[in-house]
Scaffold this motif. Structure first.
Motif, PDB file in Angstrom:
ATOM      1  N   ASP A  10       0.840  -1.192   0.000  1.00  0.00           N
ATOM      2  CA  ASP A  10       0.000   0.000   0.000  1.00  0.00           C
ATOM      3  C   ASP A  10       0.877   1.245   0.000  1.00  0.00           C
ATOM      4  O   ASP A  10       1.930   1.278   0.640  1.00  0.00           O
ATOM      5  CB  ASP A  10      -0.911   0.033   1.231  1.00  0.00           C
ATOM      6  N   PRO A  11       0.457   2.292  -0.728  1.00  0.00           N
ATOM      7  CA  PRO A  11       1.202   3.560  -0.685  1.00  0.00           C
ATOM      8  C   PRO A  11       1.244   4.090   0.739  1.00  0.00           C
ATOM      9  O   PRO A  11       0.271   4.003   1.489  1.00  0.00           O
ATOM     10  CB  PRO A  11       0.390   4.481  -1.600  1.00  0.00           C
ATOM     11  N   THR A  12       2.388   4.602   1.130  1.00  0.00           N
ATOM     12  CA  THR A  12       2.549   5.084   2.496  1.00  0.00           C
ATOM     13  C   THR A  12       3.458   6.303   2.534  1.00  0.00           C
ATOM     14  O   THR A  12       4.326   6.465   1.677  1.00  0.00           O
ATOM     15  CB  THR A  12       3.142   3.979   3.395  1.00  0.00           C
ATOM     16  N   ASP A  13       3.213   7.164   3.525  1.00  0.00           N
ATOM     17  CA  ASP A  13       4.069   8.331   3.734  1.00  0.00           C
ATOM     18  C   ASP A  13       5.098   8.072   4.822  1.00  0.00           C
ATOM     19  O   ASP A  13       5.903   8.953   5.142  1.00  0.00           O
ATOM     20  CB  ASP A  13       3.216   9.544   4.134  1.00  0.00           C
ATOM     21  N   SER A  14       5.077   6.873   5.402  1.00  0.00           N
ATOM     22  CA  SER A  14       6.007   6.542   6.475  1.00  0.00           C
ATOM     23  C   SER A  14       7.410   6.342   5.909  1.00  0.00           C
ATOM     24  O   SER A  14       7.611   5.583   4.957  1.00  0.00           O
ATOM     25  CB  SER A  14       5.543   5.272   7.200  1.00  0.00           C
ATOM     26  N   VAL A  15       8.361   7.047   6.509  1.00  0.00           N
ATOM     27  CA  VAL A  15       9.747   6.922   6.062  1.00  0.00           C
ATOM     28  C   VAL A  15      10.275   5.519   6.363  1.00  0.00           C
ATOM     29  O   VAL A  15      10.998   4.925   5.550  1.00  0.00           O
ATOM     30  CB  VAL A  15      10.624   7.976   6.761  1.00  0.00           C
ATOM     31  N   VAL A  16       9.887   4.968   7.510  1.00  0.00           N
ATOM     32  CA  VAL A  16      10.370   3.648   7.914  1.00  0.00           C
ATOM     33  C   VAL A  16       9.846   2.572   6.970  1.00  0.00           C
ATOM     34  O   VAL A  16      10.612   1.732   6.477  1.00  0.00           O
ATOM     35  CB  VAL A  16       9.953   3.339   9.365  1.00  0.00           C
ATOM     36  N   VAL A  17       8.539   2.599   6.706  1.00  0.00           N
ATOM     37  CA  VAL A  17       7.946   1.588   5.826  1.00  0.00           C
ATOM     38  C   VAL A  17       8.515   1.727   4.417  1.00  0.00           C
ATOM     39  O   VAL A  17       8.801   0.723   3.747  1.00  0.00           O
ATOM     40  CB  VAL A  17       6.414   1.715   5.809  1.00  0.00           C
ATOM     41  N   SER A  18       8.688   2.949   3.931  1.00  0.00           N
ATOM     42  CA  SER A  18       9.261   3.167   2.595  1.00  0.00           C
ATOM     43  C   SER A  18      10.675   2.609   2.521  1.00  0.00           C
ATOM     44  O   SER A  18      11.074   2.030   1.500  1.00  0.00           O
ATOM     45  CB  SER A  18       9.263   4.653   2.258  1.00  0.00           C
ATOM     46  N   ALA A  19      11.432   2.776   3.594  1.00  0.00           N
ATOM     47  CA  ALA A  19      12.789   2.239   3.616  1.00  0.00           C
ATOM     48  C   ALA A  19      12.772   0.713   3.598  1.00  0.00           C
ATOM     49  O   ALA A  19      13.614   0.081   2.946  1.00  0.00           O
ATOM     50  CB  ALA A  19      13.529   2.750   4.853  1.00  0.00           C
ATOM     51  N   LEU A  20      11.800   0.108   4.291  1.00  0.00           N
ATOM     52  CA  LEU A  20      11.676  -1.347   4.275  1.00  0.00           C
ATOM     53  C   LEU A  20      11.268  -1.848   2.896  1.00  0.00           C
ATOM     54  O   LEU A  20      11.770  -2.879   2.431  1.00  0.00           O
ATOM     55  CB  LEU A  20      10.652  -1.799   5.324  1.00  0.00           C
ATOM     56  N   TYR A  21      10.371  -1.119   2.233  1.00  0.00           N
ATOM     57  CA  TYR A  21       9.970  -1.493   0.876  1.00  0.00           C
ATOM     58  C   TYR A  21      11.149  -1.429  -0.097  1.00  0.00           C
ATOM     59  O   TYR A  21      11.189  -2.173  -1.083  1.00  0.00           O
ATOM     60  CB  TYR A  21       8.862  -0.569   0.381  1.00  0.00           C
ATOM     61  N   ALA A  22      12.076  -0.525   0.156  1.00  0.00           N
ATOM     62  CA  ALA A  22      13.207  -0.329  -0.756  1.00  0.00           C
ATOM     63  C   ALA A  22      14.221  -1.461  -0.669  1.00  0.00           C
ATOM     64  O   ALA A  22      15.048  -1.625  -1.567  1.00  0.00           O
ATOM     65  CB  ALA A  22      13.886   0.997  -0.456  1.00  0.00           C
ATOM     66  N   LEU A  23      14.172  -2.243   0.399  1.00  0.00           N
ATOM     67  CA  LEU A  23      15.113  -3.347   0.544  1.00  0.00           C
ATOM     68  C   LEU A  23      14.737  -4.495  -0.393  1.00  0.00           C
ATOM     69  O   LEU A  23      13.561  -4.678  -0.729  1.00  0.00           O
ATOM     70  CB  LEU A  23      15.109  -3.853   1.987  1.00  0.00           C
ATOM     71  N   PRO A  24      15.713  -5.286  -0.812  1.00  0.00           N
ATOM     72  CA  PRO A  24      15.394  -6.451  -1.656  1.00  0.00           C
ATOM     73  C   PRO A  24      14.543  -7.455  -0.885  1.00  0.00           C
ATOM     74  O   PRO A  24      14.706  -7.608   0.333  1.00  0.00           O
ATOM     75  CB  PRO A  24      16.768  -7.027  -2.000  1.00  0.00           C
ATOM     76  N   PRO A  25      13.619  -8.151  -1.548  1.00  0.00           N
ATOM     77  CA  PRO A  25      12.731  -9.094  -0.843  1.00  0.00           C
ATOM     78  C   PRO A  25      13.468 -10.145  -0.027  1.00  0.00           C
ATOM     79  O   PRO A  25      12.994 -10.556   1.038  1.00  0.00           O
ATOM     80  CB  PRO A  25      11.931  -9.737  -1.985  1.00  0.00           C
ATOM     81  N   ARG A  26      14.628 -10.579  -0.500  1.00  0.00           N
ATOM     82  CA  ARG A  26      15.356 -11.612   0.238  1.00  0.00           C
ATOM     83  C   ARG A  26      15.845 -11.111   1.593  1.00  0.00           C
ATOM     84  O   ARG A  26      16.138 -11.913   2.483  1.00  0.00           O
ATOM     85  CB  ARG A  26      16.531 -12.107  -0.600  1.00  0.00           C
TER      86      ARG A  26
END
Length: 200
Positions: free
Chosen positions: A129-145
Motif C-alpha cells: 500500500d502507498p505510504t508516507d512513512s519513512v520507515v515503511v518506505s525504507a523497508l519497501y526499498a530493501l530487496p525481498p530476500r
C-alpha cells in the motif's frame, strides 16, 4: 509440588500458570495465538498449493513445498520456545538468572516484531500500500530476500537470551541455599554454633 505437563500443548498453559512474570503470562497468550494463526495459514496455504500443483510431476515443486513447510515451522518454533523454556525451568526447578521469565518474554515479543518486519520487506509489489512513512518506505526499498534477516535475528535473540540467563544461573550454583549469607553458611560447619571460639 506443581503438576507436570505432557507435550507442547500442555507446556503452554503450564508456563502461564507457574510463572511469576506478568510479561510472560501476556506473551504466553499472545505467542500461542500467533503460533496457532501461523500454523493455520501455513496448513491452508500448503493444501491450496498442493491442489493447484497436484498434476505437476516435478521435483522443483516438491522441493518448494518442503521449503514452505520448513519456513512455517521456523516461524512457529521461536514463538513457542520461550514458553517451552519457562515450562521446563519451573517443572525442573532449575536455577537461572534473575528475570529469566521476563527477559524471555521480551525476546519473544521482539521476535513477533521481527516477523512483521520480514513480511513488510518481502511483500510483493502489488500488495504494498502507498505510504508516507519513512520507515515503511525504507523497508519497501530493501530487496525481498532481506526479509529473512529480521526473523533470523529475532530467533537468535530468543535462544541467546535463554542460554545466557541459564548459564548465569548455573554459574552461581555452589550447592548452597539461594540468598544464604556468609554468617548463615558459617553456622552450617560442624562444631560452629554461631558463637566465636574462645582462645586459651
Amino acid at each position: 509440588m506443581t503438576d507436570s505437563y505432557r507435550g507442547v500443548f500442555g507446556a503452554i498453559p503450564y508456563a502461564i500458570r507457574n510463572t511469576d512474570s506478568w510479561a510472560m503470562r501476556v506473551y504466553g497468550v499472545v505467542g500461542a495465538v500467533a503460533a496457532a494463526f501461523i500454523t493455520l495459514v501455513v496448513t491452508l496455504g500448503l493444501v491450496v498449493w498442493m491442489g493447484e500443483t497436484a498434476e505437476v510431476q516435478s521435483g522443483t515443486f516438491l522441493f518448494s513445498r518442503s521449503l514452505y513447510v520448513i519456513a512455517g515451522f521456523a516461524a512457529v518454533a521461536p514463538l513457542l520456545a520461550p514458553l517451552l523454556f519457562v515450562a521446563r525451568r519451573h517443572r525442573r526447578d532449575d536455577r537461572v538468572a534473575a528475570g529469566y521469565d521476563r527477559w524471555l518474554a521480551a525476546a519473544g515479543f521482539v521476535f513477533l516484531v521481527s516477523l512483521y518486519l520480514g513480511m513488510v520487506i518481502s511483500a510483493p509489489a502489488d500488495l504494498r500500500d502507498p505510504t508516507d512513512s519513512v520507515v515503511v518506505s525504507a523497508l519497501y526499498a530493501l530487496p525481498p530476500r532481506a526479509g529473512f534477516a529480521p526473523p533470523i535475528a529475532g530467533a537468535g535473540l530468543v535462544f541467546l537470551t535463554h542460554f545466557r540467563l541459564r548459564d548465569a544461573g548455573d554459574a552461581g550454583e555452589d550447592g548452597e541455599a539461594p540468598g544464604a549469607s556468609d554468617d548463615e553458611r558459617a553456622g552450617d560447619h560442624p562444631g560452629n554454633n554461631g558463637e566465636a571460639n574462645e582462645s586459651d
